[in-house]
Every structure is written in C-alpha cells, then in structure tokens.
Design a protein around this motif. Structure first.
Motif, PDB file in Angstrom:
ATOM      1  N   PHE A  18       0.832  -1.207   0.000  1.00 28.55           N
ATOM      2  CA  PHE A  18       0.000   0.000   0.000  1.00 28.55           C
ATOM      3  C   PHE A  18       0.867   1.257   0.000  1.00 28.55           C
ATOM      4  O   PHE A  18       0.611   2.206  -0.738  1.00 28.55           O
ATOM      5  CB  PHE A  18      -0.923  -0.010   1.226  1.00 28.55           C
ATOM      6  N   ARG A  19       1.899   1.213   0.823  1.00 26.84           N
ATOM      7  CA  ARG A  19       2.803   2.363   0.929  1.00 26.84           C
ATOM      8  C   ARG A  19       3.412   2.698  -0.441  1.00 26.84           C
ATOM      9  O   ARG A  19       3.464   3.864  -0.848  1.00 26.84           O
ATOM     10  CB  ARG A  19       3.895   2.010   1.941  1.00 26.84           C
ATOM     11  N   THR A  20       3.861   1.665  -1.134  1.00 25.78           N
ATOM     12  CA  THR A  20       4.500   1.874  -2.439  1.00 25.78           C
ATOM     13  C   THR A  20       3.490   2.384  -3.467  1.00 25.78           C
ATOM     14  O   THR A  20       3.783   3.304  -4.240  1.00 25.78           O
ATOM     15  CB  THR A  20       5.110   0.544  -2.920  1.00 25.78           C
ATOM     16  N   GLN A  21       2.303   1.766  -3.445  1.00 26.52           N
ATOM     17  CA  GLN A  21       1.287   2.175  -4.427  1.00 26.52           C
ATOM     18  C   GLN A  21       0.840   3.616  -4.200  1.00 26.52           C
ATOM     19  O   GLN A  21       0.673   4.383  -5.145  1.00 26.52           O
ATOM     20  CB  GLN A  21       0.072   1.232  -4.335  1.00 26.52           C
ATOM     21  N   LEU A  22       0.658   3.975  -2.930  1.00 27.19           N
ATOM     22  CA  LEU A  22       0.227   5.336  -2.641  1.00 27.19           C
ATOM     23  C   LEU A  22       1.299   6.338  -3.058  1.00 27.19           C
ATOM     24  O   LEU A  22       1.004   7.408  -3.600  1.00 27.19           O
ATOM     25  CB  LEU A  22      -0.101   5.490  -1.148  1.00 27.19           C
ATOM     26  N   ARG A  23       2.551   5.978  -2.808  1.00 27.22           N
ATOM     27  CA  ARG A  23       3.642   6.886  -3.199  1.00 27.22           C
ATOM     28  C   ARG A  23       3.631   7.111  -4.705  1.00 27.22           C
ATOM     29  O   ARG A  23       3.766   8.236  -5.195  1.00 27.22           O
ATOM     30  CB  ARG A  23       4.996   6.314  -2.763  1.00 27.22           C
ATOM     31  N   SER A  24       3.444   6.026  -5.419  1.00 25.11           N
ATOM     32  CA  SER A  24       3.426   6.129  -6.871  1.00 25.11           C
ATOM     33  C   SER A  24       2.260   7.021  -7.328  1.00 25.11           C
ATOM     34  O   SER A  24       2.419   7.879  -8.207  1.00 25.11           O
ATOM     35  CB  SER A  24       3.294   4.715  -7.449  1.00 25.11           C
ATOM     36  N   ARG A  25       1.114   6.830  -6.687  1.00 24.62           N
ATOM     37  CA  ARG A  25      -0.058   7.627  -7.066  1.00 24.62           C
ATOM     38  C   ARG A  25       0.167   9.110  -6.747  1.00 24.62           C
ATOM     39  O   ARG A  25      -0.184   9.992  -7.520  1.00 24.62           O
ATOM     40  CB  ARG A  25      -1.278   7.095  -6.299  1.00 24.62           C
ATOM     41  N   LEU A  26       0.782   9.353  -5.604  1.00 27.36           N
ATOM     42  CA  LEU A  26       1.044  10.744  -5.206  1.00 27.36           C
ATOM     43  C   LEU A  26       2.022  11.424  -6.162  1.00 27.36           C
ATOM     44  O   LEU A  26       1.868  12.603  -6.495  1.00 27.36           O
ATOM     45  CB  LEU A  26       1.590  10.792  -3.774  1.00 27.36           C
ATOM     46  N   MET A  27       3.029  10.676  -6.572  1.00 25.89           N
ATOM     47  CA  MET A  27       4.017  11.273  -7.469  1.00 25.89           C
ATOM     48  C   MET A  27       3.383  11.614  -8.823  1.00 25.89           C
ATOM     49  O   MET A  27       3.692  12.644  -9.431  1.00 25.89           O
ATOM     50  CB  MET A  27       5.192  10.310  -7.663  1.00 25.89           C
ATOM     51  N   THR A  28       2.476  10.745  -9.263  1.00 23.09           N
ATOM     52  CA  THR A  28       1.763  11.031 -10.516  1.00 23.09           C
ATOM     53  C   THR A  28       0.899  12.283 -10.352  1.00 23.09           C
ATOM     54  O   THR A  28       0.879  13.169 -11.209  1.00 23.09           O
ATOM     55  CB  THR A  28       0.865   9.826 -10.893  1.00 23.09           C
ATOM     56  N   GLU A  29       0.205  12.327  -9.229  1.00 20.76           N
ATOM     57  CA  GLU A  29      -0.671  13.470  -8.946  1.00 20.76           C
ATOM     58  C   GLU A  29       0.145  14.758  -8.777  1.00 20.76           C
ATOM     59  O   GLU A  29      -0.255  15.831  -9.212  1.00 20.76           O
ATOM     60  CB  GLU A  29      -1.479  13.188  -7.674  1.00 20.76           C
ATOM     61  N   ALA A  30       1.307  14.614  -8.126  1.00 18.43           N
ATOM     62  CA  ALA A  30       2.145  15.789  -7.862  1.00 18.43           C
ATOM     63  C   ALA A  30       2.602  16.445  -9.163  1.00 18.43           C
ATOM     64  O   ALA A  30       2.730  17.671  -9.239  1.00 18.43           O
ATOM     65  CB  ALA A  30       3.351  15.389  -7.018  1.00 18.43           C
ATOM     66  N   ALA A  31       2.837  15.609 -10.156  1.00 15.87           N
ATOM     67  CA  ALA A  31       3.289  16.156 -11.439  1.00 15.87           C
ATOM     68  C   ALA A  31       2.251  17.117 -12.010  1.00 15.87           C
ATOM     69  O   ALA A  31       2.590  18.064 -12.732  1.00 15.87           O
ATOM     70  CB  ALA A  31       3.557  15.012 -12.414  1.00 15.87           C
ATOM     71  N   VAL A  32       0.988  16.890 -11.687  1.00 17.58           N
ATOM     72  CA  VAL A  32      -0.083  17.771 -12.178  1.00 17.58           C
ATOM     73  C   VAL A  32      -0.331  18.914 -11.197  1.00 17.58           C
ATOM     74  O   VAL A  32      -0.334  20.082 -11.560  1.00 17.58           O
ATOM     75  CB  VAL A  32      -1.385  16.951 -12.373  1.00 17.58           C
ATOM     76  N   VAL A  33      -0.507  18.540  -9.917  1.00 15.63           N
ATOM     77  CA  VAL A  33      -0.912  19.532  -8.911  1.00 15.63           C
ATOM     78  C   VAL A  33       0.172  20.572  -8.662  1.00 15.63           C
ATOM     79  O   VAL A  33      -0.128  21.755  -8.490  1.00 15.63           O
ATOM     80  CB  VAL A  33      -1.270  18.808  -7.588  1.00 15.63           C
ATOM     81  N   LEU A  34       1.422  20.133  -8.631  1.00 13.44           N
ATOM     82  CA  LEU A  34       2.501  21.050  -8.248  1.00 13.44           C
ATOM     83  C   LEU A  34       3.093  21.819  -9.421  1.00 13.44           C
ATOM     84  O   LEU A  34       3.970  22.659  -9.225  1.00 13.44           O
ATOM     85  CB  LEU A  34       3.620  20.284  -7.539  1.00 13.44           C
ATOM     86  N   THR A  35       2.631  21.539 -10.626  1.00 11.81           N
ATOM     87  CA  THR A  35       3.153  22.275 -11.774  1.00 11.81           C
ATOM     88  C   THR A  35       2.477  23.638 -11.858  1.00 11.81           C
ATOM     89  O   THR A  35       1.244  23.711 -11.888  1.00 11.81           O
ATOM     90  CB  THR A  35       2.877  21.498 -13.080  1.00 11.81           C
ATOM     91  N   PRO A  36       3.258  24.717 -11.865  1.00 12.15           N
ATOM     92  CA  PRO A  36       2.642  26.043 -11.984  1.00 12.15           C
ATOM     93  C   PRO A  36       1.831  26.157 -13.260  1.00 12.15           C
ATOM     94  O   PRO A  36       2.242  25.672 -14.315  1.00 12.15           O
ATOM     95  CB  PRO A  36       3.841  27.001 -12.020  1.00 12.15           C
ATOM     96  N   ARG A  37       0.646  26.777 -13.129  1.00 11.13           N
ATOM     97  CA  ARG A  37      -0.197  26.927 -14.304  1.00 11.13           C
ATOM     98  C   ARG A  37       0.400  27.936 -15.280  1.00 11.13           C
ATOM     99  O   ARG A  37       0.938  28.956 -14.872  1.00 11.13           O
ATOM    100  CB  ARG A  37      -1.589  27.396 -13.885  1.00 11.13           C
TER     101      ARG A  37
END
Lengths: 246, 198
Positions: A18-37
């Motif tokens: 679970f820990r690994t899967q969540l990390r992977s999901r967060l990193m994917t999400e971070a690429a979108v959320v943390l990118t300046p518009r």
C-alpha cells in the motif's frame, strides 16, 4: 521531553504494498498539482496593447505618488494614499486564501508602523493603534470566513496563518506596550488580553460538542456564542484617522 | 494486516523541523521529489495516527491516502513558520473528523460517560492500555471524542511527551493533561478489566 514514555499501545505497521502504491499515485498526482499553471496569452493580444499602454502610463503616474506614500507613517499627509492603495490591492485579490494572507501582511505592516511610531513619534501612537486594530478586524473577519469553508485545506490554511500571526503579534505587542504613551496602552492591553483569552479556545474545525473533553454533562445552549479563532480588535479610540484630519 | 512492534521511527516535533520545512517549501514550488521525501518520512506516523481512530485497516489506509492527497493540494500554501508535522497532523485530524461526520460513527463523550460503570471510575490507569487486547482498545478509542483519541494515540502510540502533544494540537500543556486524564477515565469504563472477565 523528560516525561517521554515507552509506547504502551502496539504500533501498527503500514502495508509495504500500500505504501509503495500510494507513493506512486502521489508522485503522478504531484506532477499535475505542483506544476505552476501557464499564464494565458493575455498580453499577446494585439488589440489590447493600446489600452495596456494607457493603463501603464496611469499606473506609472499613480505609482510615483504611491511609492512616495509607501514609506509614510500614520499621521503623515501621504498615509491616506498608502491606505487607499492597500484597499485597492485587497479589493483586487479575489482568491480567499490569498486575500487572507494579504490582510495578514497588512496587519504585520500596521504593527511595524506602530513599533516605529512608538520610538519616533509617540504622539501619533493612538492613531497607529487604531489603524492596527482596524487591520486586525479585517484579518479576523477574513479568517473566520475561511474557517467556515467546506474545503479542509482552506480551513488548514486559515488556521496556519492565524496561528502564525497570533504568535508574532503577542510577542511584539508585549515588547511594545512599555514604549507607548499611556493613552495608547489600554488598546494594546485589550488586544493582548483578547489574544490570551483566545489561546485556550477550541479551533473551529473541531466538533462543537464537548470537543476538549472537559467532561461536561449538561447540554450546551442551542445557539452558543461562536468562539473567534483569530485576533480580535479593541474598539477604536476616538482619534480621527489621518485621512480625516488632512 | 497485524500491528506489531517495529523500530522507533517517531519524528519528534522539534526534530528535523527545518529540514521538513525546507522540503515542504520546495514541494510547494513544484518539486515533486521533495514531496516524496516528506511522504517517506511521515507516512508511518500518519498511519499510526489514524489506525486507532477507525474500525478497520482498510479505513486506515483510505484515510492515509486522503491525508496525503490533501497535503499535496495544500502544500503550495504551507507556511514554514509552522512545524510541518503539526501542519500534517492538522490535516490528518480534519480528515478523520470529516470521515466520521460522513459515516456518523463517532460517539460523543457524553455517550461514553453514560456507558454503564462510568460513574464508578475511581482512578484511571494508563497501564490498562498495555494490558488490553489491541482490538478492544481500538474499538474503545473510536468511542472517544476526536481530540481525546488524538491525544491518547500521540501519547501512547507515538510516545510524545505532554509538552510535545501540546505543541502539536495547539493546546496548553495542562489542558492536554486534563483531556488525557478524562480519556483514560472513559477508556477504563469502556474496556473491561481482565479481572472482571476472569
């Protein structure tokens, strides 16, 4: 840390998968959320350029006076212009969190002015105190508004800014009040007292029912007085604002 | 999944604060790797924080996921003047409360006091937690108020001192002690003693 004790309850361990899967999901999400518009191509539109040039000239003219006003202190002629420009800035800030942050910054600025006035021009201290109380009121209202927001991260942001502001202001006011003339001290004392009272108050994001576990067994009134979670101002003294005097 | 003891990876509230804040600021500016580092450092603590506050492991995992998703969205607005761990626990606290509101499984402290035997409590005993079955403790904890749950978990799972908990939950140390006392008192009424079961 002297009363640290060994863990008395078993410490659960997170599943590695679970820990690994969540990390992977967060990193994917971070690429979108943390990118300046990306900014829109507003300035690239040709038809807007003349209007923008006119606005720019106006800004430069007003900006010259505003710059001169920026360093003015309460009681000085240009101070009213400084306050008007700040009000415009607040009015043009449409994001609630950004507006609250701006109001927090303006409250800090009023406090800095008050500190400076206390050392250089104590006769203007009541005016500076009133300006500070006014700024605190606006900041408190903005925080209260956000604390009622549905989004948890908005509430978190409001709480974080309010906590940081409270700590800073209490420390500065404590150091400052001895330097102020007697006429300005009651207002400062009331602000500090409000802060001290508030420190023990429950955050608004906690459930309203017996949230501090005080063991209360009697029901609360149907409409309890809401607890303000931010700095509350003292009533403004009768001293007129600089803009009114000038 | 079965809880078990492991090496102590508790992050002290006062420790690594600057490093956490630095990583959080970098994350807020778009550095995903910095957010990943914060996740690696604190996911265990967040899991332990929520574990005893829900009824099963799946709920705990859902909450951990929710907490870090919220943290990811909120991190551009993180203020480094505040300790990162306290900020993260606040998000976790809100996530737990929101979930409880949705599922309406939280039971008020008044209900806990109304539990049979609650008025016979004489002296709360923290040792009760160590002697009781973990599932029993877990079920009993879900009947406390969110703040009581939080303080019991931070104290007896994470091993934080009262002073550290006070800084994490934003209350005075004396208030934390009082809440802890009353939480243990309520737990004592909710958890049957071994003698009683024998």
């Amino acid at each position: 840390m002297s009363d640290r004790r060994p863990h008395m309850l078993e410490r659960p361990v997170i599943r590695e998968k679970f820990r690994t899967q969540l990390r992977s999901r967060l990193m994917t999400e971070a690429a979108v959320v943390l990118t300046p518009r990306r900014r829109t191509a507003f300035f690239a539109q040709l038809w807007l350029r003349p209007a923008l040039a006119a606005v720019l000239i106006g800004v430069l003219v007003v900006g010259g006076a505003t710059n001169a006003a920026a360093s003015s202190q309460p009681g000085e002629p240009l101070y009213g212009l400084k306050r008007v420009s700040e009000d415009v800035q607040v009015a043009l800030t449409f994001d609630d969190v950004a507006r609250m942050q701006l109001l927090s910054d303006l409250t800090d600025r009023r406090l800095d002015e008050l500190a400076k006035i206390a050392g250089e021009n104590p006769s203007a201290a009541p005016t500076a105190t009133a300006e500070y109380a006014d700024a605190v009121e606006r900041f408190a209202n903005a925080v209260d508004k956000l604390r009622d927001a549905d989004a948890a991260d908005t509430r978190d942001a409001a709480q974080a800014v309010a906590d940081a502001a409270r700590e800073k202001h209490i420390a500065v006011l404590d150091a400052l009040k001895e330097k102020l003339p007697d006429s300005a001290r009651p207002s400062i004392d009331r602000v500090i007292e409000r802060e001290n009272q508030r420190e023990g108050a429950a955050p608004a994001d906690q459930p309203k029912q017996n949230e501090d576990g005080q063991g209360r067994t009697t029901p609360r009134p149907a409409n309890p007085t809401p607890q303000r979670a931010t700095i509350r101002p003292t009533p403004r003294p009768a001293t007129p604002r600089p803009t009114e005097r000038n | 999944m079965t809880p078990n003891r492991q090496k102590d990876d508790t992050v002290r509230p006062g420790g690594a604060t600057e490093e956490d804040a630095s990583l959080a600021v970098r994350a807020g500016k778009g550095d995903a790797a910095a957010f990943g580092a914060l996740y690696d450092r604190h996911v265990g603590a967040v899991y332990r924080y929520v574990y005893y506050r829900v009824r099963n492991d799946a709920d705990a995992e859902d909450l951990v996921s929710d907490v870090f998703m919220r943290a990811l969205r909120a991190i551009p607005r993180y203020e480094p003047r505040q300790a990162f761990l306290a900020w993260l626990y606040r998000i976790a606290r809100n996530a737990v409360i929101d979930r409880a509101r949705r599922s309406r499984v939280q039971i008020s402290f008044e209900d806990a006091l109304a539990h049979p035997g609650a008025d016979q409590v004489v002296e709360p005993d923290a040792g009760l937690l160590a002697l009781s079955d973990k599932e029993t403790v877990r079920q009993a904890l879900t009947r406390l108020t969110p703040l009581q749950q939080e303080i019991i978990v931070l104290r007896f799972v994470e091993g934080y001192s009262t002073e550290e908990i006070a800084s994490l939950v934003g209350r005075r140390e004396g208030t934390v002690r009082g809440i802890q006392f009353r939480a243990l008192e309520a737990l004592r009424s909710l958890i049957p003693s071994r003698e009683a079961l024998a």
